[in-house]
Design a protein around this motif. Structure first.
Motif, PDB file in Angstrom:
ATOM      1  N   GLY A 117       0.798  -1.216   0.000  1.00 33.99           N
ATOM      2  CA  GLY A 117       0.000   0.000   0.000  1.00 33.99           C
ATOM      3  C   GLY A 117       0.828   1.262   0.000  1.00 33.99           C
ATOM      4  O   GLY A 117       1.942   1.301   0.528  1.00 33.99           O
ATOM      5  N   HIS A 118       0.266   2.307  -0.642  1.00 25.31           N
ATOM      6  CA  HIS A 118       0.930   3.607  -0.760  1.00 25.31           C
ATOM      7  C   HIS A 118       2.343   3.455  -1.327  1.00 25.31           C
ATOM      8  O   HIS A 118       3.334   3.892  -0.735  1.00 25.31           O
ATOM      9  N   GLU A 119       2.390   2.766  -2.470  1.00 28.48           N
ATOM     10  CA  GLU A 119       3.646   2.582  -3.223  1.00 28.48           C
ATOM     11  C   GLU A 119       4.709   1.864  -2.407  1.00 28.48           C
ATOM     12  O   GLU A 119       5.910   2.132  -2.547  1.00 28.48           O
ATOM     13  N   GLY A 120       4.285   0.954  -1.562  1.00 33.18           N
ATOM     14  CA  GLY A 120       5.230   0.195  -0.756  1.00 33.18           C
ATOM     15  C   GLY A 120       5.577   0.827   0.567  1.00 33.18           C
ATOM     16  O   GLY A 120       6.350   0.257   1.343  1.00 33.18           O
ATOM     17  N   ALA A 121       4.986   1.991   0.873  1.00 32.80           N
ATOM     18  CA  ALA A 121       5.309   2.677   2.122  1.00 32.80           C
ATOM     19  C   ALA A 121       4.763   1.931   3.337  1.00 32.80           C
ATOM     20  O   ALA A 121       5.429   1.836   4.378  1.00 32.80           O
ATOM     21  N   ASP A 122       3.538   1.408   3.228  1.00 31.24           N
ATOM     22  CA  ASP A 122       2.872   0.843   4.401  1.00 31.24           C
ATOM     23  C   ASP A 122       3.624  -0.341   5.008  1.00 31.24           C
ATOM     24  O   ASP A 122       3.823  -0.388   6.235  1.00 31.24           O
ATOM     25  N   PRO A 123       4.058  -1.333   4.206  1.00 29.72           N
ATOM     26  CA  PRO A 123       4.793  -2.454   4.820  1.00 29.72           C
ATOM     27  C   PRO A 123       6.080  -2.008   5.511  1.00 29.72           C
ATOM     28  O   PRO A 123       6.433  -2.538   6.574  1.00 29.72           O
ATOM     29  N   LEU A 124       6.784  -1.041   4.922  1.00 32.46           N
ATOM     30  CA  LEU A 124       8.019  -0.550   5.533  1.00 32.46           C
ATOM     31  C   LEU A 124       7.733   0.151   6.858  1.00 32.46           C
ATOM     32  O   LEU A 124       8.441  -0.044   7.855  1.00 32.46           O
ATOM     33  N   GLN A 125       6.680   0.958   6.874  1.00 30.70           N
ATOM     34  CA  GLN A 125       6.331   1.651   8.111  1.00 30.70           C
ATOM     35  C   GLN A 125       5.853   0.677   9.177  1.00 30.70           C
ATOM     36  O   GLN A 125       6.211   0.811  10.360  1.00 30.70           O
ATOM     37  N   GLN A 126       5.042  -0.289   8.792  1.00 33.60           N
ATOM     38  CA  GLN A 126       4.555  -1.281   9.750  1.00 33.60           C
ATOM     39  C   GLN A 126       5.716  -2.055  10.372  1.00 33.60           C
ATOM     40  O   GLN A 126       5.698  -2.349  11.577  1.00 33.60           O
ATOM     41  N   SER A 127       6.713  -2.363   9.579  1.00 35.16           N
ATOM     42  CA  SER A 127       7.885  -3.070  10.107  1.00 35.16           C
ATOM     43  C   SER A 127       8.590  -2.242  11.175  1.00 35.16           C
ATOM     44  O   SER A 127       9.014  -2.768  12.214  1.00 35.16           O
ATOM     45  N   ASP A 128       8.698  -0.933  10.949  1.00 34.41           N
ATOM     46  CA  ASP A 128       9.340  -0.058  11.936  1.00 34.41           C
ATOM     47  C   ASP A 128       8.471   0.122  13.180  1.00 34.41           C
ATOM     48  O   ASP A 128       8.982   0.166  14.308  1.00 34.41           O
ATOM     49  N   LEU A 129       7.152   0.230  12.981  1.00 31.43           N
ATOM     50  CA  LEU A 129       6.255   0.479  14.106  1.00 31.43           C
ATOM     51  C   LEU A 129       6.103  -0.738  15.008  1.00 31.43           C
ATOM     52  O   LEU A 129       6.047  -0.614  16.237  1.00 31.43           O
ATOM     53  N   PHE A 130       6.007  -1.916  14.403  1.00 38.34           N
ATOM     54  CA  PHE A 130       5.681  -3.118  15.165  1.00 38.34           C
ATOM     55  C   PHE A 130       6.889  -3.988  15.474  1.00 38.34           C
ATOM     56  O   PHE A 130       6.765  -5.008  16.143  1.00 38.34           O
ATOM     57  N   GLY A 131       8.050  -3.583  14.994  1.00 39.95           N
ATOM     58  CA  GLY A 131       9.292  -4.290  15.313  1.00 39.95           C
ATOM     59  C   GLY A 131      10.350  -3.278  15.701  1.00 39.95           C
ATOM     60  O   GLY A 131      10.053  -2.209  16.237  1.00 39.95           O
ATOM     61  N   ALA A 132      11.588  -3.601  15.414  1.00 40.80           N
ATOM     62  CA  ALA A 132      12.684  -2.661  15.665  1.00 40.80           C
ATOM     63  C   ALA A 132      12.901  -1.831  14.404  1.00 40.80           C
ATOM     64  O   ALA A 132      13.031  -2.392  13.308  1.00 40.80           O
ATOM     65  N   PRO A 133      12.933  -0.494  14.492  1.00 37.28           N
ATOM     66  CA  PRO A 133      13.176   0.318  13.299  1.00 37.28           C
ATOM     67  C   PRO A 133      14.475  -0.064  12.611  1.00 37.28           C
ATOM     68  O   PRO A 133      15.499  -0.309  13.265  1.00 37.28           O
ATOM     69  N   ALA A 134      14.448  -0.143  11.294  1.00 36.54           N
ATOM     70  CA  ALA A 134      15.635  -0.481  10.525  1.00 36.54           C
ATOM     71  C   ALA A 134      16.686   0.621  10.666  1.00 36.54           C
ATOM     72  O   ALA A 134      16.338   1.789  10.859  1.00 36.54           O
ATOM     73  N   PRO A 135      17.977   0.272  10.558  1.00 38.07           N
ATOM     74  CA  PRO A 135      19.031   1.296  10.675  1.00 38.07           C
ATOM     75  C   PRO A 135      18.841   2.458   9.702  1.00 38.07           C
ATOM     76  O   PRO A 135      19.050   3.615  10.065  1.00 38.07           O
ATOM     77  N   GLU A 136      18.429   2.146   8.445  1.00 42.95           N
ATOM     78  CA  GLU A 136      18.233   3.232   7.482  1.00 42.95           C
ATOM     79  C   GLU A 136      17.035   4.098   7.846  1.00 42.95           C
ATOM     80  O   GLU A 136      16.997   5.288   7.531  1.00 42.95           O
ATOM     81  N   SER A 137      16.052   3.512   8.539  1.00 44.49           N
ATOM     82  CA  SER A 137      14.914   4.303   8.995  1.00 44.49           C
ATOM     83  C   SER A 137      15.342   5.283  10.079  1.00 44.49           C
ATOM     84  O   SER A 137      14.897   6.436  10.103  1.00 44.49           O
TER      85      SER A 137
END
Length: 425
Positions: A364-384
């Protein structure tokens, strides 16, 4: 494993929070929503197999919910005007909060949230997911790497097409008391994105705004030969917005017994018990804005936003002392991608222009949603963490205050200082 409670079983609450959490094996402990029938329908027809039914609580039962379910994090995905109440109640119980954008609908409520967060063990994150769109991250990296030098000016023209734009004026968004107006509800996306891109905070706004396309005086409202609003049996078929919305479900009441539904066919009977129309007298917001914003690093933004366009997307030009970035991205109402959307250009002040291919990701939203969900519900990625992708309460407050400054400036015909709106924060 964290325990989450979702306040608001909206389309966004379903697609961005409840179902992704369940898919990843996390615990959704319960739902707070005034519409018990909608929650029960979710449990009956949408809840993935193998999961226990989600308990329902009315908004007035928030404290009882906390006592019984002991959540770690409260997710707020309800109508915008209810955000502040849920966030403040969660912070009073020292709980973390993930809030849909906008964080709240007014700068005054933003101040209340910032004060409450300072006094709480909990914290607030706001889902400004436009930061996560891959093309926007590519642009951010060029700016961070110094390719543009010091940012001097941004020109952003954002268009919402006739189908998407018209839908806002069929929903609660069309009333300022419920949404803050579209310069807050929708504009906060873009205003946060620009602040994040250029690493600066807004200071002052001057703007114009108007209701040009919707409301009782719309030039597209069906009228008879004498100019009187048409009320005949074929009213909807005469309405160009109705024809543009065909198949979207936004005009549910065009059919006898029609009920507004959202994702997965879940009804919104509690939220929309009666008909709404694009030309109703209760519409009290603008559908067109032009604004100038000054930032604390000396940069400025020229921003336009409209909600009745032949296409959806934006043109942006970011200028700096060493070069420019230019991007045009969009689609037509039928989903056709506009030419040039797959690239953007970097033009150094001295040198050859570069055409940069846009990174494409699924979701969703050009791939933004899965990346954001990963940061919100797990450990934020180093690049995030490097790019500062997660928006905090202060950043959420600035986006809301800038959106409010736009409509206030348009109404009051004067420049609005952001510090004036966020006084004592």
């Amino acid at each position: 494993m964290k325990r989450y409670v979702v306040c608001g079983l909206s389309n966004r609450g379903l697609a961005s929070f409840v179902l992704p959490l369940l898919d990843h094996g996390d615990t959704v402990a319960g739902v707070v929503d005034p519409d018990r029938a909608r929650v029960e329908a979710f449990n009956d027809s949408v809840l993935p197999e193998g999961h226990e039914r989600l308990p329902w609580y009315a908004p007035s039962e928030f404290d009882r919910m906390v006592d019984e379910l002991a959540p770690d994090t409260v997710i707020v995905a309800s109508p915008d005007h209810t955000h502040a109440g849920y966030i403040l109640a969660a912070l009073a119980r020292d709980l973390d909060v993930i809030s849909e954008k906008p964080m709240v609908t007014t700068a005054a409520d933003a101040v209340r949230v910032l004060r409450a967060e300072r006094d709480s063990k909990g914290s607030v994150l706001v889902t400004h997911n436009m930061r996560y769109i891959p093309r926007h991250r590519q642009i951010k990296r060029l700016i961070q790497d110094g390719r543009l030098g010091r940012i001097t000016h941004v020109a952003l023209d954002y268009h919402v097409d006739v189908r998407h734009g018209g839908s806002y004026f069929q929903r609660w968004n069309r009333v300022r008391a419920l949404s803050g107006g579209l310069s807050v509800h929708k504009g906060c996306h873009h205003l946060d994105l620009v602040s994040w891109w250029i690493g600066a905070a807004p200071e002052q706004v001057f703007a114009y705004g108007a209701l040009n396309f919707y409301g009782p005086d719309s030039p597209h409202r069906p009228r008879d030969a004498s100019g009187t609003p048409y009320t005949g049996a074929d009213l909807y078929e005469r309405d160009p917005y109705y024809r543009a919305q065909a198949g979207s479900g936004a005009f549910a009441f065009a059919e006898p017994g029609g009920v507004r539904t959202g994702l997965y066919g879940l009804a919104y009977e509690h939220q929309y018990p009666t008909d709404t129309y694009l030309y109703d007298d209760e519409i009290d917001i603008e559908d067109t804005y032009s604004a100038l914003v000054r930032y604390d690093n000396g940069a400025s933004l020229a921003y336009t936003l409209d909600f009745s366009s032949p296409w959806e997307g934006y043109r942006v030009l970011i200028s700096g002392t060493h070069g420019q970035i230019e991007s045009r991205h969009g689609r037509t109402p039928d989903g056709t991608t506009l030419p040039g959307s797959g690239t953007f250009t970097f033009s150094p002040l001295f040198g050859e222009q570069e055409t940069i291919e846009v990174i494409v990701r699924e979701g969703g939203h050009e791939g933004a949603d899965p990346l954001q969900q990963s940061d919100l519900f797990g450990a934020p990625a180093p690049e995030s963490l490097r790019d500062g992708l997660l928006a905090d309460a202060r950043q959420g407050a600035l986006a809301v205050a800038t959106g409010e400054a736009i409509w206030r400036s348009a109404v009051e015909s004067r420049p609005i200082d952001i510090a004036e709106l966020l006084a004592e924060s």
